[in-house]
Design a protein around this motif. Structure first.
Motif, PDB file in Angstrom:
ATOM      1  N   VAL A 134       9.047  -4.705  -3.331  1.00  0.00           N
ATOM      2  CA  VAL A 134       8.534  -4.786  -2.172  1.00  0.00           C
ATOM      3  C   VAL A 134       9.536  -6.008  -1.344  1.00  0.00           C
ATOM      4  N   THR A 135       9.951  -5.524  -0.376  1.00  0.00           N
ATOM      5  CA  THR A 135      10.600  -6.151   0.517  1.00  0.00           C
ATOM      6  C   THR A 135      10.093  -6.378   2.005  1.00  0.00           C
ATOM      7  N   SER A 136       9.360  -7.534   2.243  1.00  0.00           N
ATOM      8  CA  SER A 136       8.530  -7.614   3.630  1.00  0.00           C
ATOM      9  C   SER A 136       9.424  -8.074   4.707  1.00  0.00           C
ATOM     10  N   PHE A 137       9.119  -7.715   5.755  1.00  0.00           N
ATOM     11  CA  PHE A 137       9.671  -8.419   7.140  1.00  0.00           C
ATOM     12  C   PHE A 137       8.523  -8.626   8.376  1.00  0.00           C
ATOM     13  N   GLY A 138       9.126  -9.104   9.332  1.00  0.00           N
ATOM     14  CA  GLY A 138       8.265  -9.234  10.495  1.00  0.00           C
ATOM     15  C   GLY A 138       7.613 -10.519  10.764  1.00  0.00           C
ATOM     16  N   GLU A 139       7.261 -10.969  11.769  1.00  0.00           N
ATOM     17  CA  GLU A 139       6.587 -12.222  12.243  1.00  0.00           C
ATOM     18  C   GLU A 139       5.284 -12.092  12.908  1.00  0.00           C
ATOM     19  N   SER A 140       4.465 -13.160  12.669  1.00  0.00           N
ATOM     20  CA  SER A 140       3.115 -13.072  13.368  1.00  0.00           C
ATOM     21  C   SER A 140       3.015 -12.754  14.749  1.00  0.00           C
ATOM     22  N   HIS A 141       3.940 -13.197  15.643  1.00  0.00           N
ATOM     23  CA  HIS A 141       3.718 -12.696  17.230  1.00  0.00           C
ATOM     24  C   HIS A 141       5.102 -11.779  17.426  1.00  0.00           C
ATOM     25  N   GLY A 142       5.724 -11.374  16.421  1.00  0.00           N
ATOM     26  CA  GLY A 142       6.762 -10.199  16.880  1.00  0.00           C
ATOM     27  C   GLY A 142       6.283  -8.769  17.040  1.00  0.00           C
ATOM     28  N   ALA A 143       6.991  -7.850  17.222  1.00  0.00           N
ATOM     29  CA  ALA A 143       6.625  -6.784  17.407  1.00  0.00           C
ATOM     30  C   ALA A 143       5.765  -5.859  16.466  1.00  0.00           C
ATOM     31  N   GLY A 144       5.920  -6.364  14.983  1.00  0.00           N
ATOM     32  CA  GLY A 144       5.331  -5.880  14.097  1.00  0.00           C
ATOM     33  C   GLY A 144       5.829  -6.351  12.744  1.00  0.00           C
ATOM     34  N   ILE A 145       4.951  -6.110  11.759  1.00  0.00           N
ATOM     35  CA  ILE A 145       5.249  -6.700  10.456  1.00  0.00           C
ATOM     36  C   ILE A 145       5.472  -5.164   9.499  1.00  0.00           C
ATOM     37  N   GLY A 146       6.024  -5.422   8.434  1.00  0.00           N
ATOM     38  CA  GLY A 146       6.139  -4.274   7.670  1.00  0.00           C
ATOM     39  C   GLY A 146       6.792  -4.369   6.293  1.00  0.00           C
ATOM     40  N   CYS A 147       7.085  -3.610   5.594  1.00  0.00           N
ATOM     41  CA  CYS A 147       7.737  -3.702   4.188  1.00  0.00           C
ATOM     42  C   CYS A 147       8.497  -2.506   3.841  1.00  0.00           C
ATOM     43  N   VAL A 148       9.287  -2.667   2.698  1.00  0.00           N
ATOM     44  CA  VAL A 148       9.897  -1.398   2.136  1.00  0.00           C
ATOM     45  C   VAL A 148       9.724  -1.502   0.707  1.00  0.00           C
ATOM     46  N   VAL A 149       9.006  -0.558   0.144  1.00  0.00           N
ATOM     47  CA  VAL A 149       8.732  -0.454  -1.156  1.00  0.00           C
ATOM     48  C   VAL A 149       9.622   0.602  -2.215  1.00  0.00           C
ATOM     49  N   ASP A 150      10.242  -0.064  -2.895  1.00  0.00           N
ATOM     50  CA  ASP A 150      11.409   0.928  -3.665  1.00  0.00           C
ATOM     51  C   ASP A 150      10.922   0.707  -5.289  1.00  0.00           C
ATOM     52  N   GLY A 151      11.042   1.978  -5.727  1.00  0.00           N
ATOM     53  CA  GLY A 151      10.733   2.018  -7.122  1.00  0.00           C
ATOM     54  C   GLY A 151       9.410   2.757  -7.495  1.00  0.00           C
ATOM     55  N   CYS A 152       8.859   3.098  -6.435  1.00  0.00           N
ATOM     56  CA  CYS A 152       7.349   4.003  -6.452  1.00  0.00           C
ATOM     57  C   CYS A 152       7.732   5.081  -7.175  1.00  0.00           C
ATOM     58  N   ASP A 158      -4.246  -3.331  12.636  1.00  0.00           N
ATOM     59  CA  ASP A 158      -3.624  -3.205  11.476  1.00  0.00           C
ATOM     60  C   ASP A 158      -3.443  -1.866  10.790  1.00  0.00           C
ATOM     61  N   GLN A 159      -3.006  -1.049  11.691  1.00  0.00           N
ATOM     62  CA  GLN A 159      -2.685   0.579  11.490  1.00  0.00           C
ATOM     63  C   GLN A 159      -1.609   0.711  10.905  1.00  0.00           C
ATOM     64  N   VAL A 160      -1.613   1.234   9.743  1.00  0.00           N
ATOM     65  CA  VAL A 160      -0.366   1.301   8.972  1.00  0.00           C
ATOM     66  C   VAL A 160       0.409   2.695   9.419  1.00  0.00           C
ATOM     67  N   GLU A 161       1.645   2.838   9.256  1.00  0.00           N
ATOM     68  CA  GLU A 161       2.488   3.951   9.502  1.00  0.00           C
ATOM     69  C   GLU A 161       3.391   3.992   8.359  1.00  0.00           C
ATOM     70  N   ILE A 162       3.544   5.274   7.704  1.00  0.00           N
ATOM     71  CA  ILE A 162       4.170   5.491   6.577  1.00  0.00           C
ATOM     72  C   ILE A 162       5.622   6.244   7.352  1.00  0.00           C
ATOM     73  N   LEU A 163       6.659   5.593   7.254  1.00  0.00           N
ATOM     74  CA  LEU A 163       7.839   5.881   8.003  1.00  0.00           C
ATOM     75  C   LEU A 163       8.692   6.752   7.077  1.00  0.00           C
ATOM     76  N   SER A 164       8.684   6.635   5.738  1.00  0.00           N
ATOM     77  CA  SER A 164       9.809   7.232   4.729  1.00  0.00           C
ATOM     78  C   SER A 164       9.185   7.466   3.259  1.00  0.00           C
ATOM     79  N   GLY A 165       9.830   7.976   2.818  1.00  0.00           N
ATOM     80  CA  GLY A 165       9.320   8.103   0.970  1.00  0.00           C
ATOM     81  C   GLY A 165       8.494   8.865   0.782  1.00  0.00           C
ATOM     82  N   VAL A 166       7.749   9.638   1.678  1.00  0.00           N
ATOM     83  CA  VAL A 166       6.897  10.776   1.404  1.00  0.00           C
ATOM     84  C   VAL A 166       6.920  11.920   2.023  1.00  0.00           C
ATOM     85  N   PHE A 167       6.890  13.040   1.179  1.00  0.00           N
ATOM     86  CA  PHE A 167       7.139  14.627   1.826  1.00  0.00           C
ATOM     87  C   PHE A 167       6.129  15.388   1.455  1.00  0.00           C
ATOM     88  N   GLU A 168       5.586  16.086   2.357  1.00  0.00           N
ATOM     89  CA  GLU A 168       4.310  16.950   2.037  1.00  0.00           C
ATOM     90  C   GLU A 168       3.386  16.347   1.180  1.00  0.00           C
TER      91      GLU A 168
END
Length: 367
Positions: free
Chosen positions: A12-30, A63-73
């Motif tokens: 899990v690689t996280s990114f973002g700041e408290s008062h930036g546009a957003g926060i998020g992460c990339v989960v690799d290896g699922c 805290d609405q999460v969006e899945i941007l990649s890694g999931v299909f159908e």
């Protein structure tokens, strides 16, 4: 900045700041094939998010999460899963008055000493806001662990200040804003937090987290011990200053006859070691406790220095938690899930064909 990735096979690689546009992460290896949607992740984020009661910070983030990649159908593909949570209720002007002053016992001073620059708005990268993405990633890990091993992870608040929550009623945890498993203590906690807020002060807390149905064999016996990595994971949470596995510090006053968790053909007679011996899970309940410091983001003035090194008085304004431990339970559950899924995948990769010559015996939950 390094140190933003957690895990070896489930990373899990996280990114973002408290008062930036957003926060998020990339989960690799699922692993591929896991049914996954935002609906699997959102309930965990809702448990952690700010503004859920008058006893925590009143910052109102969906805290609405969006899945941007890694999931299909509707299923994971085995490729990196990118998760994004947009910030929608920043009030950066709350920090304008203190942008040249270091908040005592926060990351401000150390951050500037290390990087020479800092985002003063809510602590930037060092803010506990970052833990939301850990909860999101942990929700994926929890689902996989539940489906593959029926591992169940849960936690609660055991102590706030001098208030000890002795009863363990898991049904009560979701029925109050304190994650308290002792319903009789809830009125005392309400009164304490109200008093602290009016006094401009804060308080620390001790919390508990456990995982049931963890099979034996997770963890490595030297550097990557399961208990060592759980301690590392919990210590990585903002404001955590102490971690205990099993009986923890209490072992200093115990005898071997008390602590040794004897084995019989019918099962273990105790679980003082928290379900881990020699760095490897035993098949018993894995459990830990962790202590969270009182935040210094309080309205009571205190001594500090400014960026020029001159003495000044510090008074924090804005929206803050009188007890940051009150929202830490979902974060610790997520970090425990991330440790367990990483070790589950490591165990599967190296030892999937191992057939132990000794039968598995039932495990005790606690000592």
């Amino acid at each position: 900045m390094s140190g933003n990735t957690f895990g070896k096979l489930f990373c899990v690689t996280s990114f973002g700041e408290s008062h930036g546009a957003g926060i998020g992460c990339v989960v690799d290896g699922c692993p591929p094939g896991l049914e996954l949607s935002e609906a699997d992740i959102q309930p965990e984020l809702d448990r952690r998010k700010p503004g859920t009661s008058k006893y925590v910070t009143q910052r109102k983030e969906a805290d609405q999460v969006e899945i941007l990649s890694g999931v299909f159908e509707g299923r994971t593909t085995g490729t990196p899963i990118a998760l994004l949570i947009r910030n929608t209720d920043q009030r950066s002007y709350d920090y304008e008055k203190i942008k040249q002053v270091f908040r005592p016992n926060h990351a401000d001073y150390a951050y500037v000493q290390k990087y020479g620059i800092r985002d003063h708005r809510g602590g930037g990268r060092s803010s506990a806001r970052e833990t939301a993405v850990r909860v999101a990633a942990g929700a994926i890990a929890r689902k996989w662990l539940r489906e593959k091993y029926d591992i169940r992870i849960r936690g609660c608040v055991e102590q706030v200040g001098d208030i000890h929550c002795a009863q363990l009623d898991w049904d009560a945890v979701t029925q109050n804003p304190f994650f308290c498993a002792d319903p009789a203590r809830v009125p005392e906690l309400e009164a304490l937090i109200d008093r602290l807020r009016s006094e401009g002060d804060s308080i620390g807390a001790r919390l508990y987290v456990e995982a049931t149905n963890v099979p034996p064999g997770f963890g490595e016996p030297v550097f990557d011990r399961l208990d060592a990595e759980i301690a590392y994971a919990l210590m990585s949470i903002n404001a955590v200053k102490g971690v205990e596995i099993g009986d923890g510090m209490a072992v200093a006053r115990m005898r071997g006859t008390e602590h040794r968790d004897e084995l019989t053909p019918d099962g273990f007679l105790g679980n003082h070691s928290g379900g881990i011996t020699g760095g490897i899970s035993t098949g018993q309940t894995v459990y830990a406790r962790y202590a969270i410091k009182p935040t210094s983001s309080i309205t009571t003035p205190g001594l500090s220095i400014d960026e020029a090194g001159q003495a000044t008085e510090m008074r924090t304004t804005g929206r803050h938690d009188p007890c940051v431990g009150l929202r830490a339970t979902p974060v610790a559950e997520a970090m425990l899930a991330l440790v367990l899924i990483d070790h589950a995948l490591r165990q599967r990769a190296q030892n999937a064909d191992v057939v132990p010559p000794t039968p598995r015996i039932p495990g005790a939950r606690h000592g």
